[in-house]
Design an enzyme around this catalytic site. Structure first.
Site, PDB file in Angstrom:
ATOM      1  N   GLU A 104     -11.260   8.636   9.156  1.00 48.61           N
ATOM      2  CA  GLU A 104     -12.450   7.858   8.942  1.00 48.61           C
ATOM      3  C   GLU A 104     -12.491   7.375  11.823  1.00 48.61           C
ATOM      4  OE1 GLU A 104     -11.893   5.418   6.013  1.00 48.61           O
ATOM      5  OE2 GLU A 104     -13.993   6.411   5.315  1.00 48.61           O
ATOM      6  N   GLU A 124      -7.711   8.403  -0.634  1.00 46.99           N
ATOM      7  CA  GLU A 124      -8.144   7.495  -1.183  1.00 46.99           C
ATOM      8  C   GLU A 124      -7.975   7.995  -2.481  1.00 46.99           C
ATOM      9  OE1 GLU A 124      -9.404   6.642   2.359  1.00 46.99           O
ATOM     10  OE2 GLU A 124      -9.594   8.740   1.530  1.00 46.99           O
TER      11      GLU A 124
HETATM   12  N1  T1G Z   1       0.108   0.648   4.101  1.00 44.67           N
HETATM   13  C1  T1G Z   1       1.426  -0.010   4.686  1.00 44.67           C
HETATM   14  N2  T1G Z   1       2.534   0.033   4.635  1.00 44.67           N
HETATM   15  C2  T1G Z   1       2.420   1.681   4.569  1.00 44.67           C
HETATM   16  C3  T1G Z   1       1.234   2.714   5.307  1.00 44.67           C
HETATM   17  C4  T1G Z   1       0.399   2.244   4.712  1.00 44.67           C
HETATM   18  N3  T1G Z   1      -1.005   2.617   4.655  1.00 44.67           N
HETATM   19  N4  T1G Z   1       2.198   3.994   5.275  1.00 44.67           N
HETATM   20  C5  T1G Z   1       2.950   3.762   5.034  1.00 44.67           C
HETATM   21  N5  T1G Z   1       3.545   2.805   5.115  1.00 44.67           N
HETATM   22  C6  T1G Z   1       5.258   1.817   4.932  1.00 44.67           C
HETATM   23  C7  T1G Z   1       5.943   2.256   3.995  1.00 44.67           C
HETATM   24  O1  T1G Z   1       5.641   1.841   2.985  1.00 44.67           O
HETATM   25  C8  T1G Z   1       7.595   2.347   4.444  1.00 44.67           C
HETATM   26  O2  T1G Z   1       7.498   0.633   4.528  1.00 44.67           O
HETATM   27  C9  T1G Z   1       6.713   2.436   6.318  1.00 44.67           C
HETATM   28  O3  T1G Z   1       5.784   2.221   6.431  1.00 44.67           O
HETATM   29  C10 T1G Z   1       7.209   4.198   6.333  1.00 44.67           C
HETATM   30  O4  T1G Z   1       5.986   4.417   6.187  1.00 44.67           O
HETATM   31  C11 T1G Z   1      -9.896   2.811   4.964  1.00 44.67           C
HETATM   32  C12 T1G Z   1      -8.968   2.970   2.334  1.00 44.67           C
HETATM   33  C13 T1G Z   1       2.088   8.294   7.085  1.00 44.67           C
HETATM   34  C14 T1G Z   1       2.548  10.138   5.978  1.00 44.67           C
HETATM   35  O5  T1G Z   1      -2.601   6.679   2.712  1.00 44.67           O
HETATM   36  O6  T1G Z   1       0.840   8.436   3.593  1.00 44.67           O
HETATM   37  O7  T1G Z   1      -7.136   3.988   4.465  1.00 44.67           O
HETATM   38  O8  T1G Z   1       9.428   1.439   3.206  1.00 44.67           O
HETATM   39  O9  T1G Z   1       8.655   6.340   4.660  1.00 44.67           O
HETATM   40  O10 T1G Z   1       7.815   9.538   5.582  1.00 44.67           O
HETATM   41  O11 T1G Z   1     -11.519   4.586   3.856  1.00 44.67           O
HETATM   42  O12 T1G Z   1       3.423   6.477   5.252  1.00 44.67           O
HETATM   43  O13 T1G Z   1       9.714   1.461   5.238  1.00 44.67           O
HETATM   44  O14 T1G Z   1       9.362  -0.908   4.424  1.00 44.67           O
HETATM   45  O15 T1G Z   1       5.638   7.297   3.925  1.00 44.67           O
HETATM   46  O16 T1G Z   1       7.111   9.117   8.301  1.00 44.67           O
HETATM   47  C15 T1G Z   1      -5.147   5.582   3.732  1.00 44.67           C
HETATM   48  C16 T1G Z   1      -0.433   6.393   3.295  1.00 44.67           C
HETATM   49  C17 T1G Z   1      -5.041   4.350   3.342  1.00 44.67           C
HETATM   50  C18 T1G Z   1      -0.917   6.982   4.131  1.00 44.67           C
HETATM   51  C19 T1G Z   1       4.367   7.892   6.842  1.00 44.67           C
HETATM   52  N6  T1G Z   1      -3.291   5.968   4.108  1.00 44.67           N
HETATM   53  N7  T1G Z   1       1.301   6.638   3.828  1.00 44.67           N
HETATM   54  O17 T1G Z   1       5.522   9.056   6.074  1.00 44.67           O
HETATM   55  O18 T1G Z   1       7.197   7.276   6.836  1.00 44.67           O
HETATM   56  S1  T1G Z   1      -6.248   3.796   2.061  1.00 44.67           S
HETATM   57  C20 T1G Z   1      -2.574   6.466   3.427  1.00 44.67           C
HETATM   58  C21 T1G Z   1       1.915   7.770   4.261  1.00 44.67           C
HETATM   59  C22 T1G Z   1      -7.690   4.090   3.787  1.00 44.67           C
HETATM   60  C23 T1G Z   1      -9.643   4.151   3.922  1.00 44.67           C
HETATM   61  C24 T1G Z   1      -8.507   3.749   3.194  1.00 44.67           C
HETATM   62  C25 T1G Z   1       3.205   8.008   5.461  1.00 44.67           C
HETATM   63  C26 T1G Z   1       2.723   9.185   6.121  1.00 44.67           C
HETATM   64  P1  T1G Z   1       9.155   0.577   3.870  1.00 44.67           P
HETATM   65  P2  T1G Z   1       6.481   6.827   5.094  1.00 44.67           P
HETATM   66  P3  T1G Z   1       6.915   8.613   6.860  1.00 44.67           P
END
Ligand code: T1G
Length: 666
Positions: A104, A124
């Site tokens: 976004e 989402e």
């Molecule tokens: N929020 C908080 N922590 C997160 C996070 C997030 N979005 N994404 C990853 N982490 C933490 C995860 O828990 C782990 O922590 C560490 O980072 C490494 O993650 C407003 C409402 C980006 C592909 O859904 O898909 O935006 O275990 O092991 O394998 O409209 O993380 O080390 O303590 O997964 O390299 C939308 C979610 C949110 C992306 C990277 N975004 N993340 O993969 O690392 S909603 C997502 C992922 C939103 C808007 C809407 C993956 C990654 P710890 P990891 P990775």
């Protein structure tokens, strides 16, 4: 540290987001972005601005940890509005997984340049919400609404090249992303998406209304929307996403943005969204805890046993790019399992060069130990042996081998080539080296490894058996199989337990019960309807009848008076006065029993954490993600409700019921 800094490239400012590990959007990052946008807007020496990410990702999306409470200001829409209002062209330098709020952010920019290894998308709906900062309203200015519906409802990321081909990105580069973005910022003008009309595809009339339910039958797009709502009616995020797309085709951008944000906020506060956030973090924790201490090369993999599971396991490895040698003593079974990337043989000696053996022969201790011992003698010294056993004692199997430390469990869930989780069972003797190999194999397969200890059924089957046992007790007490299946379907299960039993075959569980006969205490309640069905040859779909009746070639379960008579006879033999229960009573009883078994498993140390059990049950056993898993479901009950449910459960089950400690459930 705000997590944002501004660097200069001549007359272009590069605003760098630096919030490890994934550049999630936090209040500090948003404040830093607003400050950077204000500063650069006032700098008359600048020709343009680039937004870039330090580390792998431009921005992975909102920080999901902010979602349980009220999101701290400034909110993301405020940042995006500042980008659109900025007097200079703002160019997004997209890298890594730039998803959700990250995408976004890029959509609010005037241009989007991506590395060819980047992915963009709107995940989402998979989190029980919808985009909350223009993901739908800006994308519909680039994509046909029908395609946008597919992108949002599937929640799947798009590789950069594919996104570029669909017009979501302006350019894809193989390297020097920052340099290219700076050049584009210097040479572009503003192009604010919300100033463009929505791409309404088949020329939809401006119906000037907000959609929140089933749209009228007025065009192609409405038909697509109605179909999605009909298929996903139990998923409020999908219904809201469809409504937001329909609204974005019909009202001005500002109004559509307000509607989108309001729906995002409503859903974010829902129990279903909280459950999916729990599972998100439970999965990343399991992935972190399941990382191999040392990454092991997983070259050729040997799979022994070419039945359904063995063939599925071989297929999973072949699809992941490993060379596979599939061994079975029956050529005709091998023929059915043969596929690209899988070399088949009837000789175990073909396993001489493999890095890992996965055994998937019949569930018989003696057969397995003989096969494993023979394989151990053929493969190179130290090559680990992983057994796919569902419930045999790993320690007993290991004790029968010359080197017990090489054995551990790698319990795949059917269908092995698709299920996203694998249960890794550590025996008492299992060496760290053997564990590293299996965890490296799980990583290669892209499966979430859940590491568990040894007990009857390990964690997944043991907890799922408690779920099934309670369903059969309810039928014995007066509910019909259909009552129980319908109540659990409405609670979000993909299939009712009795329909599942008919699909997998009643003889599978029958053999497991016979194995436990010797250890069963006669004082413990034993529902015998399933045995009666098997003894009448009613094995489920494969015999045209089980708990239900099936027409020739059909999988549709029909109630069968013969089964009702068998159930009535079973009740009469136990002098049970049948009393059916409400759907709410059925769901509470079954989920409380499932959570209780999870608590016992945690108390015994067979599972390390509640989230592991939730990941295993939701990804491997069809437990509804919108409930978050048995542990999350239990931990979110109102105070006292769980204790009351366990009290009722104990009274219903009677002798032998062991109450777990609900405090262990998270
Ligand atoms: N929020 C908080 N922590 C997160 C996070 C997030 N979005 N994404 C990853 N982490 C933490 C995860 O828990 C782990 O922590 C560490 O980072 C490494 O993650 C407003 C409402 C980006 C592909 O859904 O898909 O935006 O275990 O092991 O394998 O409209 O993380 O080390 O303590 O997964 O390299 C939308 C979610 C949110 C992306 C990277 N975004 N993340 O993969 O690392 S909603 C997502 C992922 C939103 C808007 C809407 C993956 C990654 P710890 P990891 P990775």
């Amino acid at each position: 540290m705000s997590g944002v800094r501004v660097e200069r490239e001549g007359d272009v400012a590069v605003v760098v987001i630096d919030n490890p590990p994934v550049n999630a959007s936090t209040a500090a990052v948003r404040r830093g972005l607003l400050d950077a946008l204000r500063t650069t807007a006032a700098d008359t020496t600048l020709a343009g601005v680039v937004l870039a990410g330090a580390g792998r990702h431009l921005m992975s999306g909102s920080d999901l940890r902010e979602f349980d409470g009220e999101i701290p200001d400034p909110q993301l829409p405020e940042v995006l509005a500042a980008i659109e209002a900025h007097p200079l062209p703002v160019v997004a330098a997209i890298s890594g997984s730039t998803l959700g709020g990250g995408f976004e952010l890029a959509l609010a920019c005037d241009r989007r340049i991506a590395l060819d290894t980047a992915r963009v998308g709107l995940p989402e709906v998979g989190l029980g919400i919808i985009p909350g900062a223009g993901g739908i309203v800006r994308t519909i200015r680039l994509l046909d609404p029908g395609r946008l519906l597919d992108l949002v409802v599937s929640a799947k990321p798009l590789p950069a090249e594919a996104a570029h081909a669909e017009g979501l990105l302006d350019e894809v580069v193989a390297d020097r992303l920052r340099d290219r973005a700076v050049a584009v910022a210097r040479s572009s003008g503003k192009r604010v998406l919300t100033e463009l009309p929505p791409r309404t595809g088949d020329g939809l009339k401006e119906s000037a209304r907000v959609f929140t339910g089933l749209p009228p039958r007025t065009g192609v797009l409405e038909e697509i929307a109605r179909g999605l709502i009909a298929r996903h009616a139990v998923d409020p995020a999908v219904v809201a996403a469809v409504g937001a797309v329909m609204t974005a085709t019909a009202v001005p951008a500002r109004q559509a943005l307000r509607h989108e944000r309001a729906e995002f906020t409503r859903l974010r506060r829902s129990p279903g969204a909280a459950a999916r956030r729990h599972l998100f973090f439970a999965r990343t924790t399991a992935m972190r805890e399941g990382r191999p201490g040392t990454d092991r090369r997983i070259g050729p993999v040997g799979v022994i046993g070419a039945g359904t599971m063995g063939a599925g396991i071989a297929r999973a490895f072949a699809t992941a790019g490993a060379q596979v040698v599939l061994v079975d003593q029956k050529p005709e079974v091998l023929a059915r399992a043969a596929r690209d990337g899988v070399r088949t043989s009837t000789a175990l000696t073909e396993l001489a060069d493999v890095d890992l053996v996965v055994e998937a022969v019949i569930e018989d201790h003696d057969v397995k130990t003989a096969v494993l011992a023979e394989a151990a003698a053929v493969v190179r010294p130290g090559v680990p042996l992983a057994t796919n056993t569902s419930y045999l004692d790993i320690d007993a199997l290991a004790a029968a081998l010359p080197e017990p430390e090489r054995l551990l469990g790698m319990h795949f869930l059917a269908p092995a080539h698709r299920t996203a989780v694998v249960e890794v069972v550590r025996g008492r003797a299992t060496s760290p080296d053997a564990l590293d190999h299996v965890l490296s194999a799980a990583k290669l397969l892209g499966k979430v490894p859940v590491i568990v200890g040894v007990c009857d059924g390990f964690v997944g089957n043991r907890v799922f058996s408690a779920y099934r046992y309670q369903c059969e007790l309810l039928v014995e007490e007066g509910s019909s199989p259909r009552d129980v299946d319908t109540a659990l379907l409405d609670a979000g299960f993909a299939m009712g337990p009795f329909a599942v039993a008919d699909m997998s075959g009643l003889d599978v569980a029958w053999r497991a019960r016979r194995r436990r006969d010797a250890g069963r205490d006669p004082r413990e309640r034993y529902p015998d309807v399933a045995d009666r069905l098997v003894e009448k040859g009613r094995l489920g779909q494969k015999t045209g009848a089980g708990w239900y009746r099936y027409e020739e070639g059909s999988r549709i379960p029909h109630d069968d008076p013969e089964v009702a008579a068998i159930i009535a006879d079973s009740r009469a033999s136990k002098e049970i006065d049948p009393r059916s229960r409400t759907p709410e009573e059925i769901v509470e009883r079954v989920l409380a029993a499932t959570a209780n078994e999870a608590a016992l498993v945690l108390a015994e140390g067979v599972a390390a954490r509640p989230g592991d059990i939730d990941v295993l049950l939701t990804l491997g056993y069809g437990f509804p993600a919108r409930l978050g898993g048995p542990c999350h479901w239990a931990s979110t009950r109102p105070p006292g409700a769980l204790a009351d449910a366990l009290d009722r459960l104990g009274r219903a089950v009677g002798w032998g019921f062991r109450a777990g400690d609900p405090e262990l459930l998270g």
